[in-house]
Design a protein around this motif. Sequence first.
Motif, PDB file in Angstrom:
ATOM      1  N   ILE A   1       5.257  14.516 -34.187  1.00 48.13           N
ATOM      2  CA  ILE A   1       5.041  13.154 -33.686  1.00 48.13           C
ATOM      3  C   ILE A   1       3.563  12.803 -33.737  1.00 48.13           C
ATOM      4  O   ILE A   1       3.174  11.716 -34.174  1.00 48.13           O
ATOM      5  N   LEU A   2       2.719  13.734 -33.287  1.00 51.28           N
ATOM      6  CA  LEU A   2       1.275  13.498 -33.304  1.00 51.28           C
ATOM      7  C   LEU A   2       0.756  13.325 -34.730  1.00 51.28           C
ATOM      8  O   LEU A   2      -0.007  12.403 -35.016  1.00 51.28           O
ATOM      9  N   LEU A   3       1.171  14.208 -35.623  1.00 55.57           N
ATOM     10  CA  LEU A   3       0.703  14.127 -37.003  1.00 55.57           C
ATOM     11  C   LEU A   3       1.164  12.840 -37.678  1.00 55.57           C
ATOM     12  O   LEU A   3       0.421  12.235 -38.455  1.00 55.57           O
TER      13      LEU A   3
ATOM     14  N   LEU B   1      -0.792   5.785 -29.521  1.00 52.19           N
ATOM     15  CA  LEU B   1      -1.811   6.720 -29.987  1.00 52.19           C
ATOM     16  C   LEU B   1      -2.591   6.188 -31.186  1.00 52.19           C
ATOM     17  O   LEU B   1      -3.813   6.245 -31.216  1.00 52.19           O
ATOM     18  N   GLY B   2      -1.894   5.664 -32.182  1.00 57.11           N
ATOM     19  CA  GLY B   2      -2.580   5.144 -33.366  1.00 57.11           C
ATOM     20  C   GLY B   2      -3.599   4.079 -33.022  1.00 57.11           C
ATOM     21  O   GLY B   2      -4.715   4.072 -33.540  1.00 57.11           O
TER      22      GLY B   2
ATOM     23  N   LYS C   1      -7.699   4.378 -33.332  1.00 58.33           N
ATOM     24  CA  LYS C   1      -8.336   3.390 -34.212  1.00 58.33           C
ATOM     25  C   LYS C   1      -9.566   2.752 -33.554  1.00 58.33           C
ATOM     26  O   LYS C   1     -10.555   2.458 -34.222  1.00 58.33           O
ATOM     27  N   GLU C   2      -9.516   2.561 -32.236  1.00 64.48           N
ATOM     28  CA  GLU C   2     -10.633   1.963 -31.493  1.00 64.48           C
ATOM     29  C   GLU C   2     -11.922   2.769 -31.643  1.00 64.48           C
ATOM     30  O   GLU C   2     -13.012   2.234 -31.557  1.00 64.48           O
TER      31      GLU C   2
ATOM     32  N   ILE D   1     -10.083  14.531 -36.535  1.00 68.68           N
ATOM     33  CA  ILE D   1      -9.468  14.729 -35.235  1.00 68.68           C
ATOM     34  C   ILE D   1      -9.135  16.207 -35.112  1.00 68.68           C
ATOM     35  O   ILE D   1      -8.529  16.788 -36.014  1.00 68.68           O
ATOM     36  N   LEU D   2      -9.533  16.802 -34.008  1.00 70.28           N
ATOM     37  CA  LEU D   2      -9.222  18.205 -33.743  1.00 70.28           C
ATOM     38  C   LEU D   2      -8.050  18.253 -32.774  1.00 70.28           C
ATOM     39  O   LEU D   2      -8.126  17.745 -31.665  1.00 70.28           O
ATOM     40  N   LEU D   3      -6.954  18.830 -33.227  1.00 71.12           N
ATOM     41  CA  LEU D   3      -5.767  18.968 -32.401  1.00 71.12           C
ATOM     42  C   LEU D   3      -5.661  20.424 -31.970  1.00 71.12           C
ATOM     43  O   LEU D   3      -5.520  21.315 -32.796  1.00 71.12           O
TER      44      LEU D   3
END
Length: 70
Positions: free
Chosen positions: A48-50, A19-20, A24-25, A31-33
Amino acid sequence: MKYYMPTKIYFGNFLLNELGDLVKENSPRNILLVTGKNFARKTGLREILLKSLKDYQVIIDKSVNDVRPY
């Protein structure tokens, strides 16, 4: 008025491990979660996402809790 937003959708096993790099790309500013009321928190997915997105401003939207599928 025209609005254009190209979208990439990724899915698969162990994708959270990448994910990171994927984020980054795209060099996002924010970022809206969007999550359900309890699932991401209860399963540990939210943390995990945070953690994966710690270098970014993450906005968590819990306002869609009452959305029901047709």
